[in-house]
Design a protein around this motif. Structure first.
Motif, short mmCIF file in Angstrom:
data_model
loop_
_atom_site.label_atom_id
_atom_site.label_comp_id
_atom_site.label_asym_id
_atom_site.label_seq_id
_atom_site.Cartn_x
_atom_site.Cartn_y
_atom_site.Cartn_z
N LYS A 69 8.32 8.33 2.16
CA LYS A 69 7.27 7.63 2.90
C LYS A 69 6.13 8.59 3.21
O LYS A 69 6.35 9.73 3.65
CB LYS A 69 7.84 7.06 4.20
N LEU A 70 4.90 8.14 2.94
CA LEU A 70 3.73 8.95 3.29
C LEU A 70 3.54 8.92 4.80
O LEU A 70 3.74 7.88 5.46
CB LEU A 70 2.47 8.42 2.61
N LEU A 71 3.17 10.05 5.37
CA LEU A 71 2.96 10.16 6.81
C LEU A 71 1.51 9.82 7.15
O LEU A 71 0.63 9.86 6.29
CB LEU A 71 3.30 11.57 7.26
N THR A 106 2.39 0.58 -2.45
CA THR A 106 2.41 -0.12 -1.16
C THR A 106 3.32 -1.32 -1.31
O THR A 106 3.24 -2.03 -2.30
CB THR A 106 1.00 -0.58 -0.76
N PHE A 107 4.19 -1.57 -0.32
CA PHE A 107 5.12 -2.69 -0.50
C PHE A 107 4.60 -3.96 0.16
O PHE A 107 3.74 -3.94 1.04
CB PHE A 107 6.54 -2.32 -0.04
N HIS A 108 5.13 -5.07 -0.32
CA HIS A 108 4.65 -6.39 0.08
C HIS A 108 5.83 -7.29 0.44
O HIS A 108 6.94 -7.12 -0.05
CB HIS A 108 3.89 -7.06 -1.08
N ALA A 109 5.55 -8.27 1.29
CA ALA A 109 6.50 -9.34 1.60
C ALA A 109 5.70 -10.64 1.50
O ALA A 109 5.10 -11.12 2.47
CB ALA A 109 7.08 -9.18 3.01
N ARG A 110 5.68 -11.22 0.30
CA ARG A 110 4.78 -12.34 0.03
C ARG A 110 5.45 -13.44 -0.79
O ARG A 110 6.33 -13.17 -1.61
CB ARG A 110 3.53 -11.85 -0.72
N LEU A 111 5.00 -14.66 -0.55
CA LEU A 111 5.46 -15.84 -1.29
C LEU A 111 4.25 -16.68 -1.69
O LEU A 111 3.29 -16.78 -0.94
CB LEU A 111 6.39 -16.72 -0.43
N ALA A 112 4.34 -17.29 -2.86
CA ALA A 112 3.33 -18.28 -3.23
C ALA A 112 3.59 -19.56 -2.45
O ALA A 112 4.75 -19.91 -2.18
CB ALA A 112 3.40 -18.56 -4.73
N PHE A 159 1.90 -4.12 3.62
CA PHE A 159 2.09 -3.18 4.72
C PHE A 159 1.26 -1.92 4.50
O PHE A 159 0.99 -1.50 3.37
CB PHE A 159 3.58 -2.85 4.85
N ALA A 160 0.87 -1.31 5.61
CA ALA A 160 -0.01 -0.14 5.55
C ALA A 160 0.72 1.08 5.00
O ALA A 160 0.11 1.97 4.41
CB ALA A 160 -0.55 0.15 6.95
N GLU A 161 2.07 1.12 5.21
CA GLU A 161 2.81 2.29 4.76
C GLU A 161 2.79 2.41 3.24
O GLU A 161 2.91 1.42 2.53
CB GLU A 161 4.27 2.21 5.23
N LYS A 162 2.64 3.63 2.76
CA LYS A 162 2.72 3.90 1.34
C LYS A 162 3.92 4.81 1.07
O LYS A 162 4.33 5.58 1.94
CB LYS A 162 1.44 4.56 0.83
N TRP A 163 4.45 4.68 -0.14
CA TRP A 163 5.62 5.46 -0.52
C TRP A 163 5.36 6.16 -1.84
O TRP A 163 4.78 5.59 -2.77
CB TRP A 163 6.84 4.56 -0.65
N LEU A 164 5.80 7.40 -1.91
CA LEU A 164 5.74 8.19 -3.14
C LEU A 164 7.03 7.97 -3.91
O LEU A 164 8.13 8.15 -3.37
CB LEU A 164 5.58 9.67 -2.81
#
Length: 556
Positions: free
Chosen positions: A240-242, A278-284, A196-201
């Motif tokens: 969350k970064l703006l 940056t967070f992800h939602a992924r599976l092998a 995802f494009a959102e980044k978090w501190l």
């Protein structure tokens, strides 16, 4: 020519040192897997490229299922005193008013459902736990380089701290080496899904007292934030970064200080770590190939909002550990290992979806989206059933599966206990002993009869197919008297009705080592159940183990 290793392993194919299982990665998943394999008696080598376990905070939430896994690993008495048990969450509007409270009080699996912990502490405990086992070896500063496999086994190439390339033969390889898994790369697999494009501190604090032990979730489109208290006056903030903000900007000391002050951090807090992720939602696409398996972040990445990333990895470890041990002990065929991904994949995906939904509540797209969501939750809170649904975390996907190493009993999905994680109430025997149920069931399979006569249970357990699994035999409910069947442990629940576990008195449950119910039947159905179990178990190969490389050091 590659040099051979010197270790506490046997000698295998081609004169290489041999160990039945090699685990790559000494994070929470790999260390938990190794501790469970130690309990089950399976010889294991764990390799980790770093010099030790982590020293920085990473995961901060451990759930009831994971604490039950710590119990299975024999470490619960060490782990539990170091966590903040049973905390809740308060979701707040931009004005600071709470609109949703989550504070589960039930303990269906024996432990509080939400608990705060410190990953460096847990990893150190898991590392120390391995010292109990002469048949488990942990090597730091040892890098996984490559592997080759065929139908007979695996040859793994490692590199020592001195730069020496060594080879070790094994029966099975497990990559628990994180999101950048070298094992997964060698399998030619990638993680599929979304980044995802959102980044978090992330800001981790020490010496940071706070008025509430609950997690505070600030659902404000202007700056979504979450604050999580932890053990020993630790606290984590996530901001969350703006749009338009860069990592360099938000990591500035002055910016971090203002964000902490605006969200209630104690002025004397000490910053232990600050980073942007940056967070992800992924599976092998696959979690295994041949004799090589993936576990934890090596095969799935979960957004952090539900606190289930590490917990999903620990579920992987518990599911895979007993299957590896039973296959190596020749109590089950290698096909049992195929059920690992089959059982775990859907549940992991359900947890990823839960995290994404919670993320949308935390960080609404617009002010109006947030207002609509918060108003809806406030309205639902007026309905007791809905309020209880959220407060008790009944929205969390249940630990269950509908296919794998199970034998369906023909009951509806709502009523069946097969494929479900067995509840863990406290139980007592006739001698004054009392403990959580798992403590009575041993480390392997268990055969539980609910108000079934001990002599009947003993005869059922002697059925050849069931006897193959060498289950601990337990009579639950009724008088705690097992006279006439010395191999049956008679228990009564400390509170409640034993039939609530299965919905019907007189039933027998076959419970797996990971405490999922493999089957349920009535005594008169034993022959039919045993035939189905025998078919499920199949024929176990009679291949001889490599000289000096016995897979198990004890028998269940």
């Amino acid at each position: 020519m590659a040099a051979k290793t010197r270790s506490r392993t046997g000698v295998g194919k081609g004169g290489l040192d041999h160990v039945p299982i090699i685990v790559v990665g000494a994070g929470p998943t790999g260390l938990t897997l190794a501790n469970l394999l130690g309990v089950y008696g399976a010889k294991t080598l764990v390799v980790e490229r770093n010099a030790g376990t982590v020293s920085e905070p990473r995961a901060v939430s451990i759930d009831d299922e994971s604490l039950r896994t710590m119990q299975a690993a024999g470490l619960i008495d060490i782990v539990l005193p170091t966590v903040v048990a049973g905390y809740g969450s308060e979701y707040r509007t931009p004005s600071g008013q709470p609109f949703l409270k989550v504070h589960p009080t039930g303990q269906p699996y024996g432990y509080p459902r939400r608990n705060a912990f410190r990953q460096p502490t847990l990893e150190a405990q898991l590392r120390k736990g391995l010292e109990r086992f002469a048949h488990v070896e942990l090597r730091f500063r040892t890098t996984f380089v490559d592997f080759e496999q065929d139908e007979d086994g695996v040859v793994v190439t490692l590199e020592t701290a001195a730069g020496e390339k060594v080879q070790v033969a094994c029966d099975y390889l497990v990559g628990a080496d994180g999101s950048w898994s070298a094992v997964r790369t060698k399998l030619g697999l990638t993680l599929e899904g979304e980044t995802f494009a959102e980044k978090w501190l992330i800001v981790d604090l020490e010496r940071s007292p706070c008025a509430s032990r609950e997690t505070q979730v600030f659902c404000d489109v202007r700056r979504p934030c979450i604050a999580l208290p932890g053990p020993e006056l630790t606290r984590r903030y996530e901001f969350k970064l703006l749009p338009g903000e860069t990592s360099e900007q938000v990591l500035d000391d002055a910016v971090v200080a203002k964000l902490l002050k605006d969200h209630g951090a104690d002025a004397g807090s000490v910053i232990k770590r600050k980073t942007v992720y940056t967070f992800h939602a992924r599976l092998a696409p696959r979690w295994w190939q041949g004799r090589a398996f993936l576990a934890g972040d090596a095969c799935h990445l979960t957004p952090p909002f539900a606190g289930q990333g590490m917990n999903s990895g620990l579920r992987d470890a518990h599911n895979l550990a007993w299957k590896l041990a039973w296959v190596l002990a020749r109590r089950a065929p290698p096909s049992l290992l195929e059920t690992y991904e089959q059982e775990r994949r859907d549940h992991v995906w359900a947890m990823i979806q839960l995290a994404l939904r919670m993320g949308r509540i935390m960080g609404p797209k617009t002010y109006w989206h947030g207002l609509a969501t918060q108003t809806a939750f406030r309205a639902l809170s007026l309905w007791p059933a809905a309020r209880d649904y959220f407060a008790e975390m009944k929205y969390k996907p249940k630990p269950r599966f509908d296919a794998g190493f199970i034998l369906a009993d023909g009951q509806s999905e709502r009523k069946t206990v097969v494929g479900r994680l067995l509840p863990q109430p406290k139980a007592r025997d006739g001698k004054g002993g009392e403990d959580l149920l798992d403590a009575w069931l041993g480390d392997g399979f268990a055969l539980i009869g609910v108000e079934v006569e001990p002599q009947v249970l003993a005869r059922i357990a002697a059925s050849p197919a069931i006897a193959r699994l060498a289950p601990r035999i337990v009579r639950l409910g009724g008088a705690v008297d097992a006279s006439g069947a010395s191999n049956v442990t008679a228990l009564a629940l400390s509170s409640g009705d034993a039939t609530a576990l299965v919905g019907q008195a007189g039933r027998v449950l076959l419970v797996r080592p990971d405490r999922y119910v493999a089957g349920a039947f009535l005594p008169e159905e034993t022959a039919a159940f045993a035939a189905r179990l025998n078919e499920l178990l199949g024929t176990v190969p009679t291949v001889q183990a490599a000289p000096g490389a016995s897979a198990l050091v004890r028998v269940f």
